[in-house]
Scaffold this motif. Sequence first.
Motif, mmCIF file in Angstrom:
data_model
loop_
_atom_site.group_PDB
_atom_site.id
_atom_site.type_symbol
_atom_site.label_atom_id
_atom_site.label_comp_id
_atom_site.label_asym_id
_atom_site.label_seq_id
_atom_site.Cartn_x
_atom_site.Cartn_y
_atom_site.Cartn_z
ATOM 1 N N ALA A 120 -20.235 -55.309 24.682
ATOM 2 C CA ALA A 120 -20.762 -55.279 26.052
ATOM 3 C C ALA A 120 -20.252 -54.005 26.728
ATOM 4 O O ALA A 120 -19.151 -53.964 27.262
ATOM 5 C CB ALA A 120 -20.321 -56.517 26.817
ATOM 6 N N LEU A 123 -22.127 -53.396 32.433
ATOM 7 C CA LEU A 123 -22.124 -54.678 33.128
ATOM 8 C C LEU A 123 -23.153 -54.691 34.258
ATOM 9 O O LEU A 123 -23.709 -53.646 34.618
ATOM 10 C CB LEU A 123 -20.717 -54.943 33.684
ATOM 11 C CG LEU A 123 -19.559 -54.853 32.680
ATOM 12 C CD1 LEU A 123 -18.233 -55.161 33.377
ATOM 13 C CD2 LEU A 123 -19.785 -55.792 31.509
ATOM 14 N N TYR A 187 -26.708 -57.292 30.987
ATOM 15 C CA TYR A 187 -25.704 -56.565 30.221
ATOM 16 C C TYR A 187 -26.408 -55.643 29.226
ATOM 17 O O TYR A 187 -27.488 -55.957 28.722
ATOM 18 C CB TYR A 187 -24.795 -57.532 29.460
ATOM 19 C CG TYR A 187 -23.981 -58.435 30.356
ATOM 20 C CD1 TYR A 187 -22.667 -58.131 30.676
ATOM 21 C CD2 TYR A 187 -24.544 -59.597 30.896
ATOM 22 C CE1 TYR A 187 -21.921 -58.961 31.510
ATOM 23 C CE2 TYR A 187 -23.811 -60.425 31.726
ATOM 24 C CZ TYR A 187 -22.494 -60.100 32.028
ATOM 25 O OH TYR A 187 -21.771 -60.917 32.860
#
Length: 236
Positions: A120, A123, A187
Amino acid sequence: MSKNTNIYEISYSLKQERRRFIRNAALFVISFFIVMNAILAFVICPIQQRSASMEPNIPSGTCVFATPIGKKIKRGEIIVIAQREAKLSFKQKAMDALAGAFTFQKFRPWSDENPMMRRAVALPGDTIYMKDFILYIQPKNERHFFTEFELNQISYSVDITVPPAGWAPEIGARGSFDKITLGDDEYYVLGDNRLSCVDSRLFGKIKGQKIKKRVLMSYYPFSRLKVFFATKQAQK
């Protein structure tokens, strides 16, 4: 008293003691079986990486522990993404759960699939662009762009091996793209092997509900033992 006389035939207390021992041993085995399956299914789950998409940090064949506990995703965290939601009948769900229980969650014939581990990198609220396989990020309410390595909370490296001669940049995962902004609960995930990986460059941004687990550590082979903890503060 005859030598062939079974002592349990003449001792009621010894019979009761043997029965208690067998009952307690059976209860211990059943309890251990239930507790271990609950831990492996809902607390800390063993997963094997089966592709080169996360090299050099998690090579193919590496086994990791992941957890579904905790939903706040950190920058740079490795996550497990649901590739598809299987629609199972009640019978299939029951048989799937039974198979998982007897194999300590190692094999589930109906819902088992190759788990997709990705990082990830961006964000919700971030504005991002990519140049030469490196992601540049402008966090929400920030004025400047930073490289992914300046912002990540979990240190990592990426494989950005120079493409071979004659490589067509329009084929496969792109090494560069223009600015995009992530919405709420969106994401952007990437593989560490930037040249050969299926990630958000191909299937786009993902919603938080697609994130099923967070990878905590690699444990096998033992030479690759590594814990993936946040080492930096979040960018304000």
